[in-house]
Write an enzyme that holds these catalytic residues in place. Structure first.
Site, PDB file in Angstrom:
ATOM      1  N   ASP A 157       0.835  -1.194   0.000  1.00 41.46           N
ATOM      2  CA  ASP A 157       0.000   0.000   0.000  1.00 41.46           C
ATOM      3  C   ASP A 157       0.874   1.249   0.000  1.00 41.46           C
ATOM      4  OD1 ASP A 157      -2.156  -1.686   0.187  1.00 41.46           O
ATOM      5  OD2 ASP A 157      -2.453  -1.379   2.343  1.00 41.46           O
ATOM      6  N   LYS A 158       0.323   2.341  -0.479  1.00 39.86           N
ATOM      7  CA  LYS A 158       1.059   3.606  -0.548  1.00 39.86           C
ATOM      8  C   LYS A 158       1.721   3.940   0.785  1.00 39.86           C
ATOM      9  CE  LYS A 158       0.333   8.587  -1.129  1.00 39.86           C
ATOM     10  NZ  LYS A 158      -0.663   9.662  -1.417  1.00 39.86           N
TER      11      LYS A 158
END
Length: 331
Positions: A157-158
């Site tokens: 995830d970012k």
């Protein structure tokens, strides 16, 4: 164009027609015997949807043993495949090299191990068409433009930091994807969750798209199997540090699973929940930590070329170290 290519000259003409496009070359594994071509390609290239692969077959963009392929034909193993993928307009414009610093933990002729910082998106997508890990990789290693998704095998995830593997060749990517499918790649995370976890455990619950909030994932009977093992690493007053290991790799898996047992990750604005214990210090730390407290700290895999088992470990980033120090002081 006819439904088949009758000789090698025709194949050469077809290749010249598509010289400006990327070419994916691969061999069907021998244990895929009797499988439909579109199913086999979907397993070998999981970053592309089955419908997209079917559309490429229909558009005569897939060649099997020097003949134009059709989706329903079966494969028997060891067939040679050439694919001329068609990039979507947004994808094509976003697949550009960018000089973005990378923390390379390991690199050889076959793989790259990257320690991704929090805040860096892996792939271009809605709202993030530039400035991604993919753009950085294309600048670092230009030949990755010939590998799907610039060789990125699995995502973070970012706002999750830590280790991921990048394949530098199609063959290495296929090898690593199969390891993921066989669940032989080991990914261990450090997670700081709210509340006092009483014992080690397993969350075995399917994850799929949230039925009403499409940007979120959720535990749902229509989801894909997902299993997370967690072990208590440290306990603090109001928080627990866990070591989480993935048996599967679903989107937002650890975040969704930890929320489901009443222990969402510190700082998780999407899957966060009410504090189990009302503690002003913990509330403040949770509110001020601006990402989910999750770090991919260990990665173990079989090298695609040598078959040697290799492992790497990434130290905690500064923000997590500071958070842990604050929890120690509070406890």
């Amino acid at each position: 164009m006819t439904n088949s290519v009758k000789n090698k000259d025709s194949i050469a003409d077809y290749n010249v027609k598509h010289l400006t496009e990327r070419v994916i070359q691969l061999t069907i594994p021998s244990d895929y015997i009797g499988m439909r071509l579109d199913q086999a390609l979907a397993k070998l290239l999981p970053d592309y949807s089955r419908s997209r692969l079917q559309s490429w077959i229909a558009e005569n963009r897939v060649i099997l043993n020097e003949q134009l392929a059709h989706a329903k034909q079966k494969v028997w193993g060891n067939e040679s495949i050439q694919i001329f993928p068609k990039d979507e307009p947004d994808t094509q414009s976003s697949y550009m090299p960018e000089d973005i610093p990378l923390n390379i933990v390991y690199e050889d002729n076959t793989i790259i191990i990257v320690n991704k910082p929090a805040g860096l998106v892996c792939h271009p997508g809605n709202g993030n068409w530039q400035g991604t890990l993919l753009n950085a990789l294309l600048h670092h290693t230009p030949p990755l433009s010939q590998v799907p998704r610039a060789g990125i095998v699995h995502r973070l995830d970012k706002d999750t930091s830590g280790l991921l593997v990048v394949a530098k060749t199609i063959e290495a990517q296929i090898h690593l994807v199969r390891q993921l499918q066989l669940r032989t790649i080991k990914r261990d995370y450090l997670a700081i969750v709210l509340g006092n976890v009483s014992q080690d455990g397993i969350v075995d619950a399917p994850i799929g798209r949230h039925p009403t909030q499409r940007t979120k994932m959720a535990i749902t009977s229509k989801g894909k199997p997902a299993r997370t093992f967690y072990r208590i690493h440290e306990k603090y007053n109001g928080c627990t540090v866990l070591e989480c290991s993935l048996d599967t790799g679903r989107t937002h898996q650890i975040r969704v699973h930890m929320q489901s047992i009443g222990h969402p990750l510190v700082g998780d604005a999407v899957y966060g929940g009410k504090l189990i214990k009302k503690d002003s210090i913990i509330q403040q730390l949770n509110a001020n930590f601006l990402r989910q407290a999750l770090h991919a700290q260990r990665l173990t895999l079989s090298h695609p070329e040598s078959e040697e088992t290799m492992a790497w470990e990434a130290p905690l980033p500064n923000d997590l170290s500071i958070l842990l120090q604050a929890l120690r002081e509070h406890s």
